[in-house]
Every structure is written in structure tokens, then in C-alpha cells.
Design an enzyme around this catalytic site. Structure first.
Site, PDB file in Angstrom:
ATOM      1  CE  LYS A 112      -1.777   7.266  11.405  1.00 42.50           C
ATOM      2  NZ  LYS A 112      -2.310   6.982  10.074  1.00 42.50           N
ATOM      3  N   GLY A 173      -0.862   4.600   1.087  1.00 44.74           N
ATOM      4  CA  GLY A 173      -1.545   4.795  -0.189  1.00 44.74           C
ATOM      5  C   GLY A 173      -1.029   3.939  -1.333  1.00 44.74           C
ATOM      6  CB  ALA A 199       0.215   2.787   5.844  1.00 40.85           C
ATOM      7  N   GLY A 200      -0.799   0.767   3.545  1.00 37.87           N
ATOM      8  CA  GLY A 200      -0.261  -0.155   2.555  1.00 37.87           C
ATOM      9  C   GLY A 200      -1.228  -1.205   2.049  1.00 37.87           C
ATOM     10  CB  THR A 222      -5.492   4.998  -0.014  1.00 39.96           C
ATOM     11  OG1 THR A 222      -4.887   6.086   0.676  1.00 39.96           O
ATOM     12  CG2 THR A 222      -5.484   5.301  -1.504  1.00 39.96           C
TER      13      THR A 222
END
Lengths: 270, 69
Positions: A112, A173, A199-200, A222
Site C-alpha cells: 500500500k 482517523g 481512510a475516514g 481507526t
């Protein structure tokens, strides 16, 4: 995985194909931020993820030589590792990290790539990402690339030869969810390689929305590890990804401003 | 005692002359651990650990896999 094992599992009707390899789970998860590695393993198993990310960092010299090792608790024989370049702010740092990761995992070339722009937003530095991708592709890496929710950048990374494009939904996060569904939909529409939201995501509904937009999968960390009960959230995310995928295939009804009765009007007795 | 200065993971260290990468790993009690190494920003493949001799001033990075997202 042997063919025999594949055949013994539930029939595969809708696999996620990355670089020619089929995966049954469309949820990719991180291995960090957990209370300990045992909790990480429990959550990962609850998520059903087959692909898990890891980071490359300096080994402790002298201190805690017997500290449990990620690769011992979650063996590379059982999971597909996706080493990341988290913490890299230049193409050069990202390239070095990928080379070390490949050495660490005995030649495994799926990585990644993320090259970050600044610490406050952790938004990708797309121009450095292009530079790193160009070098890594020449060296035979298979790149799943973290990028902005920018259809032009996503297409360009695909055309360069990245095996999957991973736009952010919101800052890493942040848990803000899918901030720009229209761009994500455009990226999906344009792409011939898998598009995964990376992400997010904050909670299960965010994951379902991403899948309903037609994304091929999600990568999250996260939202699971930071939840009060990470194992339960991992299970919720698994279901949300599956539900969102099914809804995408099922084809949702169009949105309308006014009501349509669900019960027949004919036969009313008053 | 013959010794030379090198840097390992950002820390200055003294090691004996004509030390191979394998010997260094043994000294650091890291034998058998899953790790990867670069010296002066070049990868040192595991297959060359025995034969690769460390030079004075080498900047060595020894890394492993840790949890991350």
C-alpha cells in the site's frame, strides 16, 4: 491457498480480485492501535478480512527482545499482508520502505503506497505519490495506492499500472465518513481496477454507503481499533460491507420527493 | 581491541573489525527474528548476511513489521 480449500468454502460468487488474486472479503483492515496483538487478532478475525496492513519500523535493539511479534501472532501464511508506507512524506522514503517490506516478507510485492503531505491533514501528496509509484512499478511492486478523492489523480494512478486505487473518504482517523460521495462515484465509474475507500470511515453506515456507491471494498483501521468494543465493531463492519455490496448489486429505488403508497388503494372499504 | 564506529537505527555503536551482518545480528540477539536491513540506504538481502562485511561509518537500519493501518 489450495484449490481444495477454495472448493470446500461457500461458493464464491462475487470475489474481490486484486492483481489476479481472488479474495472473498471486501474489507481490509489495519493491525495497529489495538490494546495488544491478541485483541488485534480477535478483531481481524471478526472482520473476516483476508488482507491486513502492517507498518515497517525500526526493530528494538537491546530492549524487549522477546516482545511478541506481529508476524508471529498473525502469520503471513494465514493472511495476505499489505505493508504500508505510513509516515512517509517523500517518494524516496516510501520507496525505501517498500523495498524493506519486500525483503521482510520474503519477496511479497503487494504494497500500500501512501505518501503524505502534512501532519495535520495526512492528505496524500499526490505528486510524490506519482514519483514513488513510477519507481516501484519498475521494480515489480504491485501497488494499492492511497490517493485523494480526485477522479483525475485516481485515473492517472490506474493508468500508470497500480493494481487498486484507494481514495480517502475523509482524513485518516477522522471518522467523518464519506465526505464526497459524488467524487467517489465518479472514481468508481471511471476505473477498471478495484476502487477501495481508504481512510475516514467512522461507523458501519459509512462502510455501507461506500459499498452502495459501487466501491469494490474498504480499508479501515481507526474506526475498528478506536471503537469502545473493537471486536464488535469489526463484526459490524463486516456486515456493513456485505450489506452495502448486496444493496449495490440489488439496485436501489430512485429517490423521490413525495410518497408512493405501499399498500394497494383498490379494495379500500371506506 | 580493534573496533569501528557505525550507526544502527540512529544510535552510535562500536563493533569489532571485520564483522559480518550475521555476526552483528547475533551480537544484537536478533538471530532468527523476522527483520530486514539496509546499509547506507541499500537493501542487504538475507542471502548475503553471512558474506556482507560491515564497513566503518556504515549507517544500518534494522526494521521489522509492526501493527499499522
Amino acid at each position: 491457498m489450495s484449490t481444495q480449500m477454495q472448493q470446500n468454502k461457500t461458493p464464491i460468487s462475487d470475489p474481490l480480485v486484486i492483481a489476479g488474486i481472488e479474495y472473498q472479503s471486501r474489507l481490509l483492515v489495519g493491525t495497529g492501535k489495538y490494546a495488544d496483538l491478541n485483541q488485534a487478532k480477535q478483531a481481524i478475525d471478526a472482520s473476516g478480512a483476508e488482507i491486513i496492513t502492517m507498518a515497517v519500523r525500526r526493530t528494538n535493539i537491546g530492549q524487549n527482545p522477546d516482545e511478541p511479534n506481529l508476524l508471529d501472532i498473525l502469520p503471513p501464511e494465514e493472511y495476505t499482508y499489505l505493508p504500508n508506507t505510513a509516515g512517509c512524506y517523500s517518494a524516496d522514503e516510501a520507496v525505501r520502505t517498500c523495498r524493506l517490506a519486500r525483503e521482510l516478507l520474503d519477496g511479497h510485492s503487494l504494497i500500500k503506497l501512501e505518501v503524505l503531505g502534512d501532519e495535520k491533514t495526512l492528505f496524500p501528496d499526490v505528486s510524490e505519490t506519482y514519483k514513488a509509484a513510477e519507481i516501484l512499478l519498475k521494480e515489480g511492486f504491485q501497488i494499492m495506492v492511497y490517493t485523494n478523492d480526485d477522479p483525475i489523480a485516481a485515473k492517472r494512478l490506474e493508468e500508470m499500472g497500480c493494481v487498486a486505487v484507494m481514495p480517502l473518504a475523509a482524513p485518516i482517523g477522522s471518522g467523518l465518513g464519506i465526505r464526497n460521495p459524488f467524487n467517489i462515484a465518479t472514481i468508481v465509474e471511471n476505473a477498471k481496477v478495484p476502487v477501495l475507500v481508504d481512510a475516514g470511515v467512522g461507523t458501519a453506515s459509512d462502510a455501507a454507503i461506500a459499498m452502495e456507491l459501487g466501491c469494490d471494498g474498504l480499508l479501515m483501521q481507526t474506526a475498528i481499533a478506536g471503537a469502545k468494543n473493537p471486536v464488535l465493531m469489526a463484526s459490524a463492519m463486516r456486515k456493513a460491507v456485505e450489506a452495502g455490496r448486496e444493496a449495490y448489486h440489488a439496485g436501489r429505488i430512485p429517490k423521490k420527493r413525495y410518497a408512493t403508497a405501499s399498500s394497494p388503494v383498490d379494495g379500500l372499504f371506506f | 581491541m580493534l573496533a569501528m564506529d557505525i550507526t544502527i537505527n540512529g544510535e552510535s555503536r562500536q563493533i569489532p573489525d571485520t564483522c559480518s551482518v550475521s555476526q552483528l545480528i547475533e551480537q544484537l540477539n536478533l538471530t532468527g527474528k523476522r527483520l530486514a536491513m539496509e546499509i547506507n540506504q541499500e537493501i542487504v538481502p538475507r542471502s548475503t548476511f553471512e558474506s556482507h562485511i560491515i564497513c566503518p561509518g556504515d549507517k544500518i537500519e534494522i526494521v521489522g513489521a509492526i501493527g499499522g493501518g
